[in-house]
Design an enzyme around this catalytic site. Structure first.
Site, PDB file in Angstrom:
ATOM      1  N   GLU A  96      -3.106   7.618  -4.902  1.00  0.00           N
ATOM      2  CA  GLU A  96      -3.412   7.099  -6.252  1.00  0.00           C
ATOM      3  C   GLU A  96      -4.625   7.809  -6.833  1.00  0.00           C
ATOM      4  O   GLU A  96      -5.573   8.062  -6.085  1.00  0.00           O
ATOM      5  CB  GLU A  96      -3.686   5.593  -6.165  1.00  0.00           C
ATOM      6  CG  GLU A  96      -2.455   4.836  -5.759  1.00  0.00           C
ATOM      7  CD  GLU A  96      -2.697   3.341  -5.591  1.00  0.00           C
ATOM      8  OE1 GLU A  96      -3.745   2.833  -6.029  1.00  0.00           O
ATOM      9  OE2 GLU A  96      -1.820   2.692  -5.008  1.00  0.00           O
ATOM     10  N   HIS A 102      -0.704   0.060  -9.986  1.00  0.00           N
ATOM     11  CA  HIS A 102      -1.459  -0.828  -9.081  1.00  0.00           C
ATOM     12  C   HIS A 102      -1.963  -2.076  -9.827  1.00  0.00           C
ATOM     13  O   HIS A 102      -3.163  -2.288  -9.977  1.00  0.00           O
ATOM     14  CB  HIS A 102      -2.626  -0.072  -8.423  1.00  0.00           C
ATOM     15  CG  HIS A 102      -3.053  -0.681  -7.114  1.00  0.00           C
ATOM     16  ND1 HIS A 102      -3.459   0.052  -6.025  1.00  0.00           N
ATOM     17  CD2 HIS A 102      -3.136  -1.992  -6.729  1.00  0.00           C
ATOM     18  CE1 HIS A 102      -3.782  -0.757  -5.035  1.00  0.00           C
ATOM     19  NE2 HIS A 102      -3.589  -2.008  -5.440  1.00  0.00           N
ATOM     20  N   ARG A 110       0.864  -1.183   0.000  1.00  0.00           N
ATOM     21  CA  ARG A 110       0.000   0.000   0.000  1.00  0.00           C
ATOM     22  C   ARG A 110       0.906   1.240   0.000  1.00  0.00           C
ATOM     23  O   ARG A 110       1.913   1.301   0.726  1.00  0.00           O
ATOM     24  CB  ARG A 110      -0.877   0.037   1.257  1.00  0.00           C
ATOM     25  CG  ARG A 110      -2.095  -0.858   1.193  1.00  0.00           C
ATOM     26  CD  ARG A 110      -3.113  -0.381   0.154  1.00  0.00           C
ATOM     27  NE  ARG A 110      -4.307  -1.214   0.128  1.00  0.00           N
ATOM     28  CZ  ARG A 110      -4.486  -2.252  -0.690  1.00  0.00           C
ATOM     29  NH1 ARG A 110      -3.543  -2.597  -1.540  1.00  0.00           N
ATOM     30  NH2 ARG A 110      -5.616  -2.936  -0.664  1.00  0.00           N
TER      31      ARG A 110
HETATM   32  C1  GLV Z   1      -5.167  -4.815  -3.972  1.00  0.00           C
HETATM   33  O1  GLV Z   1      -4.509  -3.857  -3.782  1.00  0.00           O
HETATM   34  C2  GLV Z   1      -5.610  -5.710  -2.959  1.00  0.00           C
HETATM   35  O2  GLV Z   1      -5.511  -5.411  -1.753  1.00  0.00           O
HETATM   36  O3  GLV Z   1      -6.114  -6.774  -3.314  1.00  0.00           O
END
Ligand code: GLV
Length: 314
Positions: A262, A280, A233
């Site tokens: 983001e 991402h 994250r």
């Molecule tokens: C994506 O970022 C997830 O947490 O699956």
């Protein structure tokens, strides 16, 4: 008997939608990012919510969704959901662990190889028409063999990343809450992991404790030849500090899949060559995403049918 109402905040494949519609009346928001004020309006009267990482499921949403019984996020991480507020109201929260583990571990290794072997930097150079041909000392990267991979957070994804390390001849170090049995790697405190690892890969969840875990102080502990990787994250890394560290050659490079704000990218990162920036993509393989969405739908249907969900959050 009327079917329960479910809000789905993104377009999902028709097979998953059909399955959901067999058990529920579905309101689908298929116009991209669902604005928060729109979410507040649409949640009213819904018993179920199928959401994604960018939906902020805060106290206001839970207050507006007085009929809500289940929040099913199509993700493994759930830092975007106010879980204590959901628990207070008896709302079940489910996520999609396991099914995305291998895919995210693969993406992490793509980042590791991409930054250490300068693939994206090379691609940019080729596209600019600046490649003059093969020379022995051109665009030299770093080998992985014999080096140390330091994993921060040896959970499901951290373990899957670690499992691939022997194939690249890397030895493993890890840090986290405690040492784990049966792991072929050395458990060590974060400081030591940072000062001894050649590649540091973040796999911890985002919590108040891990926010800006990687900051100016911790970056300064890293080897100047080391690389930082993050597919966890964004806010775990203080991006302004990372730009400072990269500009000052405190570390060799960074490869990021996630960002503090983001889809905004810290400006300084964009002009640095020794950075790989992916948008991402951790779990974004077609098979994995399909399975995640199916699991999220199964979770909602189970809870709204009075059955236990397959994957409630721990
Ligand atoms: C994506 O970022 C997830 O947490 O699956």
């Amino acid at each position: 008997m009327s079917k329960p109402l479910v809000l789905v905040t993104r377009r999902i494949p028709s097979s998953a939608l059909t399955r959901l519609e067999a058990a529920c009346d579905v309101e689908l928001y298929d116009r991209g990012d669902l604005p928060h004020d729109e979410l507040l309006k649409r949640i009213v009267g819904k018993q179920g919510l199928v959401s994604v990482v960018t939906d902020a499921i805060d106290r206001a949403v839970l207050d507006a969704g007085t009929d809500l019984r289940v929040i099913s996020t199509i993700a493994v991480g759930y830092n975007n959901i106010d879980v204590p507020a959901a628990r207070e109201r008896g709302v079940v929260v489910t996520n999609t662990p396991d099914v995305l583990t291998e895919s995210t571990a693969d993406l992490t290794w793509a980042l590791i190889l991409g930054i250490t072997r300068r693939i994206v930097e090379g691609d940019r150079l080729v596209r600019r028409g600046q490649w003059k041909g093969f020379t022995l000392d051109f665009m030299l990267g770093s080998d992985l063999r014999g080096k140390q991979l330091g994993i921060v957070g040896l959970g499901r994804i951290g373990k899957a990343v670690a499992a691939r390390a022997p194939a690249f001849g890397m030895r493993l170090a890890y840090t986290g809450r405690s040492a784990q049995s049966g792991v072929a790697g050395e458990f060590m405190p974060l400081d030591r992991l940072l000062s001894t690892s050649d590649v540091v890969s973040l796999h911890c969840p985002l919590t108040p404790e891990t926010k800006h875990l990687i900051n100016q102080t911790t970056l300064m502990r890293m080897k100047r030849s080391a690389y930082l990787i993050s597919a966890a994250r964004g806010p775990i890394v203080d991006e302004a500090a990372l730009v400072w560290a990269l500009e000052n050659r405190i570390l060799a490079g960074a490869a990021l899949d996630v960002y503090e704000r983001e889809p905004e990218i810290q400006k300084g990162l964009l002009s640095l060559e020794n950075v790989v920036l992916s948008p991402h993509l951790g779990s974004s393989a077609i098979e994995t995403r399909t399975t995640m969405i199916q699991l999220a739908v199964q979770n909602v249907v189970a809870v709204l049918s009075g059955e236990p969900p397959l994957t409630p959050i721990a």
